[in-house]
Design a protein around this motif. Structure first.
Motif, PDB file in Angstrom:
ATOM      1  N   SER A 150      44.361  -2.230  35.854  1.00  0.00           N
ATOM      2  CA  SER A 150      44.756  -0.905  36.299  1.00  0.00           C
ATOM      3  C   SER A 150      44.474   0.102  35.191  1.00  0.00           C
ATOM      4  O   SER A 150      44.500  -0.232  34.002  1.00  0.00           O
ATOM      5  CB  SER A 150      46.250  -0.896  36.635  1.00  0.00           C
ATOM      6  N   ARG A 205      37.566   1.365  39.505  1.00  0.00           N
ATOM      7  CA  ARG A 205      38.491   1.815  38.458  1.00  0.00           C
ATOM      8  C   ARG A 205      37.823   2.763  37.476  1.00  0.00           C
ATOM      9  O   ARG A 205      38.473   3.682  36.955  1.00  0.00           O
ATOM     10  CB  ARG A 205      39.053   0.591  37.722  1.00  0.00           C
ATOM     11  N   TRP A 243      36.063  11.103  37.594  1.00  0.00           N
ATOM     12  CA  TRP A 243      36.500  12.169  38.487  1.00  0.00           C
ATOM     13  C   TRP A 243      35.410  13.239  38.617  1.00  0.00           C
ATOM     14  O   TRP A 243      35.128  13.725  39.717  1.00  0.00           O
ATOM     15  CB  TRP A 243      37.797  12.775  37.956  1.00  0.00           C
ATOM     16  N   SER A 265      40.593   7.400  39.516  1.00  0.00           N
ATOM     17  CA  SER A 265      41.701   6.575  39.975  1.00  0.00           C
ATOM     18  C   SER A 265      42.766   6.451  38.901  1.00  0.00           C
ATOM     19  O   SER A 265      42.478   6.039  37.772  1.00  0.00           O
ATOM     20  CB  SER A 265      41.197   5.183  40.365  1.00  0.00           C
ATOM     21  N   SER A 279      43.640   2.018  40.468  1.00  0.00           N
ATOM     22  CA  SER A 279      42.304   1.588  40.831  1.00  0.00           C
ATOM     23  C   SER A 279      42.159   1.765  42.330  1.00  0.00           C
ATOM     24  O   SER A 279      43.149   1.994  43.039  1.00  0.00           O
ATOM     25  CB  SER A 279      42.045   0.130  40.438  1.00  0.00           C
ATOM     26  N   HIS A 280      40.942   1.707  42.809  1.00  0.00           N
ATOM     27  CA  HIS A 280      40.639   1.648  44.234  1.00  0.00           C
ATOM     28  C   HIS A 280      39.895   0.329  44.458  1.00  0.00           C
ATOM     29  O   HIS A 280      38.917   0.048  43.765  1.00  0.00           O
ATOM     30  CB  HIS A 280      39.756   2.820  44.669  1.00  0.00           C
ATOM     31  N   SER A 315      44.923   1.404  47.274  1.00  0.00           N
ATOM     32  CA  SER A 315      45.028   2.248  46.083  1.00  0.00           C
ATOM     33  C   SER A 315      46.463   2.742  45.956  1.00  0.00           C
ATOM     34  O   SER A 315      47.311   2.478  46.813  1.00  0.00           O
ATOM     35  CB  SER A 315      44.058   3.439  46.163  1.00  0.00           C
ATOM     36  N   PRO A 321      47.438   6.473  44.557  1.00  0.00           N
ATOM     37  CA  PRO A 321      47.164   7.731  43.858  1.00  0.00           C
ATOM     38  C   PRO A 321      48.358   8.246  43.065  1.00  0.00           C
ATOM     39  O   PRO A 321      49.513   7.949  43.370  1.00  0.00           O
ATOM     40  CB  PRO A 321      46.813   8.695  45.003  1.00  0.00           C
ATOM     41  N   GLU A 372      41.941  11.485  44.916  1.00  0.00           N
ATOM     42  CA  GLU A 372      42.084  10.037  45.067  1.00  0.00           C
ATOM     43  C   GLU A 372      42.196   9.653  46.545  1.00  0.00           C
ATOM     44  O   GLU A 372      41.683   8.604  46.968  1.00  0.00           O
ATOM     45  CB  GLU A 372      43.312   9.535  44.308  1.00  0.00           C
TER      46      GLU A 372
END
Length: 413
Positions: A127, A185, A189, A219, A222-223, A241, A243, A262
């Protein structure tokens, strides 16, 4: 501002277990019967608040079967019996000790008359929470890089006092295709087209420095895209996820902006033609294959009508052409809690039956709908709901002990 409770735990002796390095699969000795209780697979999300203030403390708490909060969390899971479950706010450790101990000492042991449940397939991975970014992300003039130093959590990629705090894990009674799993992860952005990067409202300049934007990840945890094999070769992509909360902000509203993007990530990922900019941690590009079935799940931390978040964030996801956003899981407990607790709940415009979290009411945002399980259009749905028994009904006390969130689930045919 949301007030989260720190649930009580007991100091315990740490058990020694050996697991694969994350991401990894944990295999209990006995598997349950997938879909047996629901005549179809049940997908669910549950922010279980199984986080602790110090690294390794969760594994210590789970090393014996005596932690009151963990017993309550396990009972909720046993009574709802999801086949595929995302647990948010479960501290991640590289060896997977806490995951193994939670299965062995809590899920595999009947809690308060509930039947044990076994998950032969478990997925977790690193994470962003508590991982040093090396940059000054909170704009206090100092880039703090050592855990334990003041300001460390604010300069981590995702807010956390140590690596893995507030992590997440997926428990499944169906096989998870780990070879085909994707994690996002490290996606930056700034690489999202039209990203809502915050600006200083007084100067109009970017809130983040160029150095920060070079490294800042989208993230906060994580996604993950996890293909879950339901049989006959068919996979449903479990898109999970957690957010960042759109709270604890300054005038730049950077957490509101990050939360929005997110959530937007999944809307772009599942919409044909919108996810071409996305890349995963292995460098593979693109969104979900057109037509692939999926279930989006997680504590998305935004209510469509109330609270601190930008309602456009969740509206974009619910209205996505491939998302079945018309599902409205409800509970009687949410309605009664809002009426009895009053405070901020009295000013809400949303239906309290849809609430999934029991947040502080005065001061605080009140109870909100922030947890979601959203299947793709075309997946046949049998039922959906929020496990929030009304006060005095069976199960009402255990949900209060477990977490300030409630489990949300959907049953597929």
């Amino acid at each position: 501002m949301r007030t989260r409770r720190r649930f009580p735990s007991l100091p315990l002796t740490l058990a020694v277990v050996t697991l694969m390095a994350a991401p990894f699969a944990v295999s209990p000795a006995v598997a349950g019967t997938p879909g047996g209780e629901h005549a179809g697979p049940r997908f669910a999300t549950f922010n279980a608040a199984l986080y602790r203030s110090a690294e390794g403390e969760l594994a210590e708490d789970l090393a014996s079967p005596d932690d009151e909060q963990a017993r309550a969390v396990a009972e909720v899971i046993q009574r709802q019996r999801p086949d595929v479950l995302l647990v948010n706010e479960f501290d991640h450790d590289g060896e997977g000790r806490a995951v193994e101990l939670f299965q062995r000492n809590y899920l595999s042991v009947g809690q308060n008359g509930a039947a044990p449940i076994e998950y032969p397939h478990t997925y977790t991975a690193e994470s962003n929470t508590g991982v040093a970014s090396g940059a000054d992300l909170d704009n206090d003039g100092v880039a703090v890089t050592e855990p334990g130093e003041p300001g460390y959590a604010g300069d981590a990629f995702g807010f956390g006092e140590y690596p893995g705090q507030y992590g997440m894990v997926v428990f499944s009674r169906y096989p998870v295709d780990t070879d085909a799993a994707r994690a996002f992860r490290t996606f930056r952005w700034a690489d999202m087209p039209g990203a809502r990067l915050p600006t200083d409202p007084e100067t109009g300049e970017s809130f983040y420095s160029e150095e920060a934007l070079e490294v800042l990840r989208l993230s906060s945890k994580s996604h993950w895209d996890l293909p879950v094999r339901l049989g006959r070769g068919r996979a449903v992509h479990f898109l999970v996820s957690h957010p960042t909360p759109p709270s604890f902000d300054g005038p730049e509203r950077r957490n509101v902006a990050r939360n929005h993007d997110e959530i937007r990530f999944w809307a772009d990922y599942v919409t044909p033609g919108e996810g071409g900019y996305i890349y995963d941690d292995e460098g593979a590009r693109g969104g979900l294959r057109p037509g692939a079935p999926f279930v989006i799940a997680g504590d998305l931390n935004t209510d469509p009508e109330d609270g601190d978040g930008d309602p456009e964030a969740i509206a974009r996801l619910l209205d996505s052409p491939r998302v079945n956003g018309a599902l409205r899981p409800t509970s009687e407990g949410g309605t009664r809690a809002a009426r009895e607790q009053e405070g901020a709940n009295g000013d809400h415009s949303g239906d309290p039956a849809l609430d999934t979290a029991d947040f502080a009411d005065d001061p605080g945002p009140g109870n909100l709908r922030v947890d979601y399980v959203l299947p793709s259009r075309g997946l046949p749905v049998r039922d959906t709901g929020v496990f929030w028994p009304a006060a005095g009904d069976p199960g009402s006390e255990v949900v209060e002990t477990a977490s300030d969130h409630r489990m949300v689930w959907v049953d597929l045919r």
